[in-house]
Design an enzyme around this catalytic site. Sequence first.
Site, short mmCIF file in Angstrom:
data_model
loop_
_atom_site.label_atom_id
_atom_site.label_comp_id
_atom_site.label_asym_id
_atom_site.label_seq_id
_atom_site.Cartn_x
_atom_site.Cartn_y
_atom_site.Cartn_z
N ASN A 204 68.61 44.13 74.99
CA ASN A 204 68.28 43.63 73.81
C ASN A 204 66.52 43.52 73.87
O ASN A 204 65.84 43.83 74.48
CB ASN A 204 68.82 42.18 73.69
N ASP A 273 75.86 39.66 76.75
CA ASP A 273 77.47 38.83 76.77
C ASP A 273 78.48 40.20 77.30
O ASP A 273 79.33 39.87 77.75
CB ASP A 273 77.80 38.60 75.49
N LYS A 283 74.45 60.90 85.98
CA LYS A 283 74.09 61.14 84.41
C LYS A 283 75.47 61.57 83.89
O LYS A 283 75.63 62.81 84.13
CB LYS A 283 72.96 61.79 84.14
N PHE A 317 69.25 27.89 74.71
CA PHE A 317 68.74 28.39 73.37
C PHE A 317 69.91 29.02 72.70
O PHE A 317 70.90 29.56 73.32
CB PHE A 317 67.58 29.82 73.70
N LYS A 331 77.16 25.23 70.15
CA LYS A 331 76.86 25.67 71.71
C LYS A 331 76.42 24.44 72.62
O LYS A 331 76.83 24.62 73.68
CB LYS A 331 75.80 26.69 71.71
N1 CTP Z 1 73.75 32.42 77.97
C1 CTP Z 1 73.98 32.61 79.29
N2 CTP Z 1 74.93 33.63 79.96
C2 CTP Z 1 75.44 34.55 78.90
C3 CTP Z 1 75.20 34.35 77.53
C4 CTP Z 1 74.37 33.35 77.15
O1 CTP Z 1 73.74 31.49 80.09
N3 CTP Z 1 76.16 35.49 79.34
C5 CTP Z 1 72.85 31.39 77.69
C6 CTP Z 1 71.70 31.91 77.18
O2 CTP Z 1 70.48 32.08 78.05
C7 CTP Z 1 71.09 30.77 76.10
C8 CTP Z 1 72.69 30.32 75.63
O3 CTP Z 1 73.64 30.71 76.57
O4 CTP Z 1 70.44 29.76 76.53
C9 CTP Z 1 73.14 30.94 74.19
O5 CTP Z 1 72.93 31.99 74.20
P1 CTP Z 1 73.24 32.91 72.74
O6 CTP Z 1 73.18 34.47 72.97
O7 CTP Z 1 72.63 32.39 71.80
O8 CTP Z 1 75.04 32.52 72.67
P2 CTP Z 1 76.47 33.17 73.39
O9 CTP Z 1 76.60 32.07 74.45
O10 CTP Z 1 75.89 34.59 73.84
O11 CTP Z 1 77.25 33.17 72.18
P3 CTP Z 1 77.69 33.96 70.92
O12 CTP Z 1 77.79 35.19 71.35
O13 CTP Z 1 78.70 33.39 70.24
O14 CTP Z 1 76.36 33.93 70.00
#
Ligand code: CTP
Length: 401
Positions: A204, A273, A283, A317, A331
């Site tokens: 990302n 995620d 590759k 965050f 969250k």
């Molecule tokens: N986070 C984490 N582990 C993951 C995903 C996210 O610890 N696998 C943490 C991020 O570092 C952030 C918080 O969870 O502090 C929220 O991350 P965000 O990407 O906004 O949300 P998600 O938990 O991924 O939920 P969604 O996909 O529904 O937005």
Amino acid sequence: MKIILGVTGCIGAYKSAVLLRLLQREGFEVLPVMTRAAQQFITPLTLEKLSGHKVVSDLFSDHTVQIEHIALARQSDLLVVAPATANILAKFAQGIADDFLSTLYLSTTTPVIIAPAMNVEMLHHPATQENLKTLKQRGTVIVEPGSGYLACGEEGEGRLAEPERILEAVLNTFTRKKSLLNKRVLITAGPTIEALDPVRFISNRSSGKMGYALAHEAHLRGAQVVLISGPTHLEPPEGVKLVGVRSASEMAKAVFHHFPDSDVVVMAAAVSDFTPASVFSEKLKKEDVEPVIQLEKTVDILKELGQRKEWQFLVGFAAESGPVREKARKKLKEKGLDLIVGNDISRDDQGFQSDSNQVILIDCEGKEEELPRLPKTDIAGILWDRIQNLESRIQKNALRS
Ligand code: CTP
């Protein structure tokens, strides 16, 4: 407390008189130092009369002055340079001592605050950016310039920050001194990279700037900082233990390892995620595979920490492209957090990659605080102030019950 106020030559120099007054109102004694160029914009007499001290500007104005920069440096508690031109930034960064102010800088052992002001192109020139980076790494507090109409007739960044913002940085420097002493802080930053084959990956746009700013600020406040970072282009902040990781699973492993020895955890990383279900060792060839990538979920690190937590203070965050407040609240609750920082990533001018952001803070007591758009370095300071307040309140409540 004595503050040396260095003034260099640019149109914003007139604001130094206002800053001087604000500092005096807070009870500081101000010792003004001006460069020759500064005297083209504001007279030494103005600062002399306001401060009640002789303005020093020349290394060799009389025979006793040769060591005056050392004497002055020893007497003071802080050096503030506002406005600071591109020229003085370059001298400070490179250690060039060819006038009173730059010589004084080299002899000072106190904290240094610099408020740059210049034309937008000069500010964005790689040379100036490099110099600012060097100074930041040295622990110098930079009060970022604002945007607006510049004396050169152009619009953009480069205006000297308002005196009130510079005053705030001064007050923060004194109050934050060692306010996180003995605290063990764990911060994550940047993106994660989920490999598909040796050359391809899913990731990302996170730059890591927010997490690095938080780590830098925590270190300045005296904390022991572990920064677990995905790949970024940023220089690691001085005095911080950097643990480099790539994937979400590597980040999870590193976080879980350091968690038991942490007091405050801030998950600023944009953790992926999903990760490809299989990683190919060679590759991929287009003839050999269907154009479909099978993904599986990664571990939600923060949620797991919320379940494991004992005394630890947890900050998360929420990067959202819809209604930030509601999603961040959800969250906060679901992940068992003490504080969450929500921001809208659908806007191009803030968030990922940008140096500034506009965030909303929501805490476990239900309090909300919407901040204006600010440089990430300023947000880091405010966030640590709020974390410290809330953490000590929670601890006091726990002792009472
Ligand atoms: N986070 C984490 N582990 C993951 C995903 C996210 O610890 N696998 C943490 C991020 O570092 C952030 C918080 O969870 O502090 C929220 O991350 P965000 O990407 O906004 O949300 P998600 O938990 O991924 O939920 P969604 O996909 O529904 O937005």
